[in-house]
Scaffold this motif. Sequence first.
Motif, PDB file in Angstrom:
ATOM      1  N   THR A 257       0.844  -1.190   0.000  1.00  0.00           N
ATOM      2  CA  THR A 257       0.000   0.000   0.000  1.00  0.00           C
ATOM      3  C   THR A 257       0.878   1.238   0.000  1.00  0.00           C
ATOM      4  O   THR A 257       1.752   1.373   0.868  1.00  0.00           O
ATOM      5  CB  THR A 257      -0.907   0.020   1.256  1.00  0.00           C
ATOM      6  N   ALA A 258       0.666   2.126  -0.949  1.00  0.00           N
ATOM      7  CA  ALA A 258       1.400   3.390  -0.994  1.00  0.00           C
ATOM      8  C   ALA A 258       0.656   4.411  -0.134  1.00  0.00           C
ATOM      9  O   ALA A 258      -0.553   4.571  -0.261  1.00  0.00           O
ATOM     10  CB  ALA A 258       1.515   3.884  -2.433  1.00  0.00           C
ATOM     11  N   VAL A 259       1.388   5.066   0.766  1.00  0.00           N
ATOM     12  CA  VAL A 259       0.809   6.104   1.623  1.00  0.00           C
ATOM     13  C   VAL A 259       1.703   7.332   1.562  1.00  0.00           C
ATOM     14  O   VAL A 259       2.910   7.226   1.329  1.00  0.00           O
ATOM     15  CB  VAL A 259       0.642   5.646   3.090  1.00  0.00           C
ATOM     16  N   THR A 260       1.109   8.481   1.780  1.00  0.00           N
ATOM     17  CA  THR A 260       1.867   9.724   1.791  1.00  0.00           C
ATOM     18  C   THR A 260       1.940  10.247   3.209  1.00  0.00           C
ATOM     19  O   THR A 260       0.909  10.398   3.874  1.00  0.00           O
ATOM     20  CB  THR A 260       1.208  10.784   0.882  1.00  0.00           C
ATOM     21  N   ILE A 261       3.164  10.493   3.669  1.00  0.00           N
ATOM     22  CA  ILE A 261       3.364  11.122   4.970  1.00  0.00           C
ATOM     23  C   ILE A 261       3.483  12.617   4.709  1.00  0.00           C
ATOM     24  O   ILE A 261       4.287  13.058   3.887  1.00  0.00           O
ATOM     25  CB  ILE A 261       4.642  10.612   5.658  1.00  0.00           C
ATOM     26  N   THR A 262       2.687  13.380   5.411  1.00  0.00           N
ATOM     27  CA  THR A 262       2.720  14.829   5.269  1.00  0.00           C
ATOM     28  C   THR A 262       4.044  15.359   5.795  1.00  0.00           C
ATOM     29  O   THR A 262       4.532  14.906   6.837  1.00  0.00           O
ATOM     30  CB  THR A 262       1.551  15.463   6.064  1.00  0.00           C
ATOM     31  N   GLY A 263       4.624  16.316   5.075  1.00  0.00           N
ATOM     32  CA  GLY A 263       5.894  16.907   5.484  1.00  0.00           C
ATOM     33  C   GLY A 263       5.864  17.369   6.928  1.00  0.00           C
ATOM     34  O   GLY A 263       4.856  17.898   7.396  1.00  0.00           O
ATOM     35  N   LEU A 264       6.947  17.143   7.642  1.00  0.00           N
ATOM     36  CA  LEU A 264       7.160  17.477   9.052  1.00  0.00           C
ATOM     37  C   LEU A 264       6.353  16.617  10.011  1.00  0.00           C
ATOM     38  O   LEU A 264       6.497  16.745  11.206  1.00  0.00           O
ATOM     39  CB  LEU A 264       6.881  18.965   9.328  1.00  0.00           C
ATOM     40  N   SER A 265       5.523  15.733   9.507  1.00  0.00           N
ATOM     41  CA  SER A 265       4.720  14.891  10.390  1.00  0.00           C
ATOM     42  C   SER A 265       5.509  13.680  10.858  1.00  0.00           C
ATOM     43  O   SER A 265       5.786  13.533  12.042  1.00  0.00           O
ATOM     44  CB  SER A 265       3.436  14.446   9.692  1.00  0.00           C
ATOM     45  N   GLY A 266       5.831  12.792   9.943  1.00  0.00           N
ATOM     46  CA  GLY A 266       6.616  11.626  10.286  1.00  0.00           C
ATOM     47  C   GLY A 266       5.850  10.463  10.890  1.00  0.00           C
ATOM     48  O   GLY A 266       6.447   9.482  11.303  1.00  0.00           O
ATOM     49  N   PHE A 267       4.507  10.555  10.969  1.00  0.00           N
ATOM     50  CA  PHE A 267       3.724   9.482  11.576  1.00  0.00           C
ATOM     51  C   PHE A 267       2.557   9.081  10.688  1.00  0.00           C
ATOM     52  O   PHE A 267       1.985   9.916   9.993  1.00  0.00           O
ATOM     53  CB  PHE A 267       3.172   9.914  12.939  1.00  0.00           C
ATOM     54  N   VAL A 268       2.211   7.787  10.732  1.00  0.00           N
ATOM     55  CA  VAL A 268       1.063   7.256   9.996  1.00  0.00           C
ATOM     56  C   VAL A 268       0.273   6.358  10.938  1.00  0.00           C
ATOM     57  O   VAL A 268       0.854   5.485  11.598  1.00  0.00           O
ATOM     58  CB  VAL A 268       1.513   6.414   8.767  1.00  0.00           C
ATOM     59  N   ASP A 269      -1.032   6.576  11.014  1.00  0.00           N
ATOM     60  CA  ASP A 269      -1.912   5.685  11.774  1.00  0.00           C
ATOM     61  C   ASP A 269      -2.333   4.565  10.829  1.00  0.00           C
ATOM     62  O   ASP A 269      -3.095   4.785   9.889  1.00  0.00           O
ATOM     63  CB  ASP A 269      -3.134   6.450  12.287  1.00  0.00           C
ATOM     64  N   LEU A 270      -1.793   3.367  11.057  1.00  0.00           N
ATOM     65  CA  LEU A 270      -2.052   2.246  10.155  1.00  0.00           C
ATOM     66  C   LEU A 270      -3.525   1.857  10.115  1.00  0.00           C
ATOM     67  O   LEU A 270      -3.999   1.314   9.122  1.00  0.00           O
ATOM     68  CB  LEU A 270      -1.195   1.051  10.552  1.00  0.00           C
ATOM     69  N   ARG A 271      -4.285   2.143  11.176  1.00  0.00           N
ATOM     70  CA  ARG A 271      -5.714   1.805  11.190  1.00  0.00           C
ATOM     71  C   ARG A 271      -6.476   2.573  10.123  1.00  0.00           C
ATOM     72  O   ARG A 271      -7.482   2.099   9.606  1.00  0.00           O
ATOM     73  CB  ARG A 271      -6.330   2.094  12.555  1.00  0.00           C
ATOM     74  N   THR A 272      -5.995   3.757   9.752  1.00  0.00           N
ATOM     75  CA  THR A 272      -6.712   4.556   8.754  1.00  0.00           C
ATOM     76  C   THR A 272      -6.322   4.212   7.327  1.00  0.00           C
ATOM     77  O   THR A 272      -7.124   4.342   6.422  1.00  0.00           O
ATOM     78  CB  THR A 272      -6.489   6.069   8.982  1.00  0.00           C
ATOM     79  N   VAL A 273      -5.068   3.774   7.096  1.00  0.00           N
ATOM     80  CA  VAL A 273      -4.633   3.486   5.722  1.00  0.00           C
ATOM     81  C   VAL A 273      -4.736   2.008   5.364  1.00  0.00           C
ATOM     82  O   VAL A 273      -4.899   1.667   4.198  1.00  0.00           O
ATOM     83  CB  VAL A 273      -3.203   4.007   5.446  1.00  0.00           C
ATOM     84  N   ILE A 274      -4.620   1.122   6.356  1.00  0.00           N
ATOM     85  CA  ILE A 274      -4.723  -0.325   6.121  1.00  0.00           C
ATOM     86  C   ILE A 274      -5.526  -0.919   7.282  1.00  0.00           C
ATOM     87  O   ILE A 274      -4.956  -1.530   8.182  1.00  0.00           O
ATOM     88  CB  ILE A 274      -3.336  -0.999   6.045  1.00  0.00           C
ATOM     89  N   PRO A 275      -6.832  -0.721   7.279  1.00  0.00           N
ATOM     90  CA  PRO A 275      -7.626  -1.118   8.445  1.00  0.00           C
ATOM     91  C   PRO A 275      -7.614  -2.616   8.756  1.00  0.00           C
ATOM     92  O   PRO A 275      -7.833  -3.004   9.892  1.00  0.00           O
ATOM     93  CB  PRO A 275      -9.035  -0.644   8.099  1.00  0.00           C
ATOM     94  N   ARG A 276      -7.317  -3.466   7.797  1.00  0.00           N
ATOM     95  CA  ARG A 276      -7.356  -4.910   8.034  1.00  0.00           C
ATOM     96  C   ARG A 276      -5.956  -5.521   8.148  1.00  0.00           C
ATOM     97  O   ARG A 276      -5.776  -6.706   7.977  1.00  0.00           O
ATOM     98  CB  ARG A 276      -8.170  -5.591   6.937  1.00  0.00           C
ATOM     99  N   HIS A 277      -4.958  -4.702   8.488  1.00  0.00           N
ATOM    100  CA  HIS A 277      -3.593  -5.238   8.564  1.00  0.00           C
ATOM    101  C   HIS A 277      -3.392  -6.054   9.842  1.00  0.00           C
ATOM    102  O   HIS A 277      -3.981  -5.771  10.881  1.00  0.00           O
ATOM    103  CB  HIS A 277      -2.564  -4.112   8.474  1.00  0.00           C
ATOM    104  N   LEU A 278      -2.581  -7.091   9.712  1.00  0.00           N
ATOM    105  CA  LEU A 278      -2.195  -7.908  10.855  1.00  0.00           C
ATOM    106  C   LEU A 278      -0.796  -7.538  11.341  1.00  0.00           C
ATOM    107  O   LEU A 278      -0.550  -7.462  12.532  1.00  0.00           O
ATOM    108  CB  LEU A 278      -2.200  -9.403  10.489  1.00  0.00           C
ATOM    109  N   ALA A 279       0.115  -7.342  10.401  1.00  0.00           N
ATOM    110  CA  ALA A 279       1.496  -7.021  10.762  1.00  0.00           C
ATOM    111  C   ALA A 279       2.169  -6.263   9.629  1.00  0.00           C
ATOM    112  O   ALA A 279       1.922  -6.531   8.457  1.00  0.00           O
ATOM    113  CB  ALA A 279       2.275  -8.302  11.051  1.00  0.00           C
ATOM    114  N   LEU A 280       3.013  -5.329  10.009  1.00  0.00           N
ATOM    115  CA  LEU A 280       3.820  -4.580   9.054  1.00  0.00           C
ATOM    116  C   LEU A 280       5.122  -5.347   8.860  1.00  0.00           C
ATOM    117  O   LEU A 280       5.822  -5.651   9.827  1.00  0.00           O
ATOM    118  CB  LEU A 280       4.102  -3.182   9.613  1.00  0.00           C
TER     119      LEU A 280
END
Length: 187
Positions: free
Chosen positions: A60-83
């Motif tokens: 899954t391709a996701v974009t991290i907003t500049g200066l943020s550095g964090f991604v909530d995996l529940r919002t971009v890959i809600p059915r993920h088990l493990a990264l």
Amino acid sequence: HSQHGVKVQMTGFELIELTSQKLGDVNSRAYYTQDIVIRFVNFAQALLSTLPQFTIRARTAVTITGLSGFVDLRTVIPRHLALTRVILGNVVTQQESLAYGVTRRLHRITLDALAARRNWIVALGVPRLYCVHGTTLLGVYPRPTADTVLTLVTRTLPAPYTTETMHLECEHQSSTHSQIADVSTGL
């Protein structure tokens, strides 16, 4: 089923029919409505997805907003088990991975190791490392100065079937369809 020796993915309809056939004769099927069998199949798929031989991998391709550095995996890959991997750049298919030379794999770092770095929270630049807090928060180090695309490789649960999505192909490998039906009948 197969077509000229090549295994073909079953649709939800076919998987439900296979499960219904394994449940018994036509007279006993009246007890198991299609909605009940769909629930059995969905639960069996999710249960089997926790085993290594039934793993479903997703990119899954996701974009991290500049200066943020964090991604909530529940919002971009809600059915993920493990990264399992984080790659800098958009690499959704293996062909892109080979042809797209500017991508690179980010290395995992623990939160303790990251906290031991001086001024880690203010460091800016091109991300080289990533860390995971719990199972849902992904952070990159250093934080990017501009919007940055990452490709996340994960183990995921299959999308559950509904009466509206029965025409879609099963996400598991075709060799596992019979096992999904077997587990479904045992529930």
